[in-house]
Design an enzyme around this catalytic site. Structure first.
Site, PDB file in Angstrom:
ATOM      1  N   CYS A 147      35.656  36.638  43.072  1.00  0.00           N
ATOM      2  CA  CYS A 147      36.522  35.868  42.383  1.00  0.00           C
ATOM      3  C   CYS A 147      37.376  34.783  42.897  1.00  0.00           C
ATOM      4  O   CYS A 147      37.533  33.957  42.050  1.00  0.00           O
ATOM      5  CB  CYS A 147      37.221  37.196  41.729  1.00  0.00           C
ATOM      6  SG  CYS A 147      36.503  38.305  40.802  1.00  0.00           S
TER       7      CYS A 147
HETATM    8  C1  BEZ Z   1      34.569  40.111  44.166  1.00  0.00           C
HETATM    9  O1  BEZ Z   1      34.994  39.270  43.452  1.00  0.00           O
HETATM   10  O2  BEZ Z   1      34.201  39.700  45.382  1.00  0.00           O
HETATM   11  C2  BEZ Z   1      33.947  41.412  43.423  1.00  0.00           C
HETATM   12  C3  BEZ Z   1      34.632  42.036  42.838  1.00  0.00           C
HETATM   13  C4  BEZ Z   1      34.154  43.269  42.262  1.00  0.00           C
HETATM   14  C5  BEZ Z   1      33.075  43.728  42.673  1.00  0.00           C
HETATM   15  C6  BEZ Z   1      32.427  43.001  43.783  1.00  0.00           C
HETATM   16  C7  BEZ Z   1      32.816  41.821  44.219  1.00  0.00           C
END
Ligand code: BEZ
Length: 241
Positions: free
Chosen positions: A73
């Site tokens: 994210c």
């Molecule tokens: C991420 O943004 O890295 C992420 C968020 C939730 C689950 C898996 C990855």
């Protein structure tokens, strides 16, 4: 049960799909291409964010993400922020939503700005109850029970949904693809043309499959290249033209 006494296999005459009964409880409005996106209001900063007021005749890239202070994210928010000028040059604005709490978002945004040397100038909406996220089909309980998936919408200036995409939690999006889709939508808006797979600005477009070659000939003249009845290229205008 053996139905062979009827002398034929029980083949369905029309398509059918066995949707698991538990899925039915999630079937409300499902955003679809061509739908006018519903307006919504949500507390934001010191005031209230109203989608229609904010969009104000622009194209909109509206996207959800799972959670703040997570690696993928973080890179996605940075990627969108890094393309701010490209969005603006297309008359488009970015808008993000997640189930994160607003107070925590501020700390995360400061982190991203510092880490990537960027200014994040688009709103990150906070929807902790998931009211908007659920209505927009951003919650996929079989993928993750409480977080949004990586859903993206492109809305045109009349707030009609022109593109929908959904990415899993563990794969980040490439924002340049969404810019490409905005370019393709804008390039084909009012000319009965369509954009081929892998199209990039400056490439030839194609005549819409339901348009007549004679009409295309009259409109595009020497720019039209007919390969066969359904593959009819329209080359871009040359600088002199
Ligand atoms: C991420 O943004 O890295 C992420 C968020 C939730 C689950 C898996 C990855």
């Amino acid at each position: 049960m053996d139905l062979s006494i009827f002398g034929q296999h029980m083949r369905p005459t029309t398509a059918q799909i066995d949707v698991p009964r538990t899925y039915d409880s999630h079937m409300r409005w499902v955003p679809k291409l061509g739908d006018v996106f519903p307006n919504f209001q949500v507390a934001h900063g010191d005031g209230v964010f109203d989608l229609y007021d904010w969009a104000d005749g622009n194209w909109v890239y509206f996207f959800s993400h799972p959670a703040l202070f997570t690696p993928v994210c973080t890179t996605e928010i940075a990627d969108v922020a890094a393309h701010a000028d490209e969005l603006a040059s297309r008359g488009a604005k970015a808008l993000n939503i997640s189930r994160d709490h607003a107070a925590d978002q501020t700390r995360w945004l400061q982190d991203i700005e510092r880490l990537f040397g960027l200014n994040i100038d688009f709103p990150l909406l906070s929807d902790p109850d998931g009211t908007i996220a659920s209505a927009c089909g951003m919650m996929h309980p079989s993928e993750e029970s409480t977080l949004c998936v990586r859903k993206s919408f492109i809305l045109d200036p009349s707030l009609r949904i022109r593109m929908i995409s959904e990415y899993p939690m563990n794969v980040g999006r490439d924002f340049e693809e969404f810019l490409r889709v905005i370019d393709a939508l804008q390039a084909t808006e009012s000319n009965s043309l369509v954009a081929p797979g892998g199209w990039m600005p400056g490439d030839a477009l194609l005549v819409h499959p339901y348009s007549l070659t004679e009409e295309a000939q009259a409109r595009f003249g020497e720019r039209l290249q007919v390969i066969n009845g359904y593959l009819r290229l329209v080359h871009p205008k040359t600088k002199a033209a």
